[in-house]
Motif scaffolding. Sequence first.
Motif, short mmCIF file in Angstrom:
data_model
loop_
_atom_site.label_atom_id
_atom_site.label_comp_id
_atom_site.label_asym_id
_atom_site.label_seq_id
_atom_site.Cartn_x
_atom_site.Cartn_y
_atom_site.Cartn_z
N LYS A 101 0.81 -1.22 0.00
CA LYS A 101 0.00 0.00 0.00
C LYS A 101 0.84 1.27 0.00
CE LYS A 101 -3.68 -2.43 0.16
NZ LYS A 101 -4.34 -2.74 -1.08
N GLU A 102 2.11 1.18 0.39
CA GLU A 102 2.96 2.36 0.42
C GLU A 102 3.45 2.75 -0.96
OE1 GLU A 102 5.85 -1.08 0.92
OE2 GLU A 102 3.87 -0.59 1.64
N ILE A 103 3.23 1.89 -1.95
CA ILE A 103 3.68 2.17 -3.31
C ILE A 103 2.50 2.73 -4.11
CG2 ILE A 103 4.57 1.17 -5.44
CD1 ILE A 103 5.89 -0.99 -3.74
N ASP A 104 2.72 3.89 -4.72
CA ASP A 104 1.73 4.47 -5.62
C ASP A 104 2.11 4.03 -7.02
OD1 ASP A 104 -0.17 5.93 -6.94
OD2 ASP A 104 0.68 7.89 -6.47
N ALA A 105 1.54 2.93 -7.47
CA ALA A 105 1.94 2.31 -8.73
C ALA A 105 1.06 2.70 -9.90
CB ALA A 105 1.96 0.79 -8.57
N GLY A 106 0.34 3.80 -9.79
CA GLY A 106 -0.56 4.22 -10.85
C GLY A 106 0.14 4.58 -12.14
N ASP A 107 1.36 5.06 -12.08
CA ASP A 107 2.10 5.47 -13.27
C ASP A 107 3.28 4.56 -13.55
OD1 ASP A 107 0.46 7.67 -13.81
OD2 ASP A 107 1.53 8.92 -12.38
N ILE A 108 3.17 3.29 -13.19
CA ILE A 108 4.26 2.34 -13.41
C ILE A 108 3.85 1.36 -14.51
CG2 ILE A 108 5.53 0.42 -12.38
CD1 ILE A 108 5.58 1.93 -9.80
N SER A 109 4.80 1.10 -15.40
CA SER A 109 4.60 0.16 -16.50
C SER A 109 5.60 -0.98 -16.35
CB SER A 109 4.81 0.88 -17.83
OG SER A 109 4.75 -0.03 -18.90
N ILE A 110 5.14 -2.20 -16.60
CA ILE A 110 6.00 -3.37 -16.45
C ILE A 110 5.97 -4.17 -17.74
CG2 ILE A 110 6.35 -5.54 -15.19
CD1 ILE A 110 4.95 -4.17 -12.81
#
Length: 122
Positions: free
Chosen positions: A66-75
Amino acid sequence: MKAMNGLRMALGVAIAVASIGVWAQGGASASAGEAVTASGGTTAKGARQANRALRRTVYAALAKHKEIDAGDISITAKGGAVMISGTVPDASQISTVTEVAKSVPGVTAVTSKVTLQRPFGQ
């Protein structure tokens, strides 16, 4: 904008959870969903499926933190190698994203191109 990112992340998590359930039911298939030909090699379709499954698993692992804001991350994943790109709002999240990806089973290498998100106007 945050609502859209949150909605995108929720949709990604839902897809990841659904796909993990589907993969778990295919007990007779090769590991990580790879299709194996009679000569013992993997097909292109099986490799793409395995790459997509690994990508979804990494997204699901990031969603658990939950501490990671992964909204703008691409994998992207290819043969166990994972490349992560995008932006995060806090510098401490860059190393956390990389460590979470490394901890996922099936990941052999991680390349991180995650950068710090700058406020508008800077």
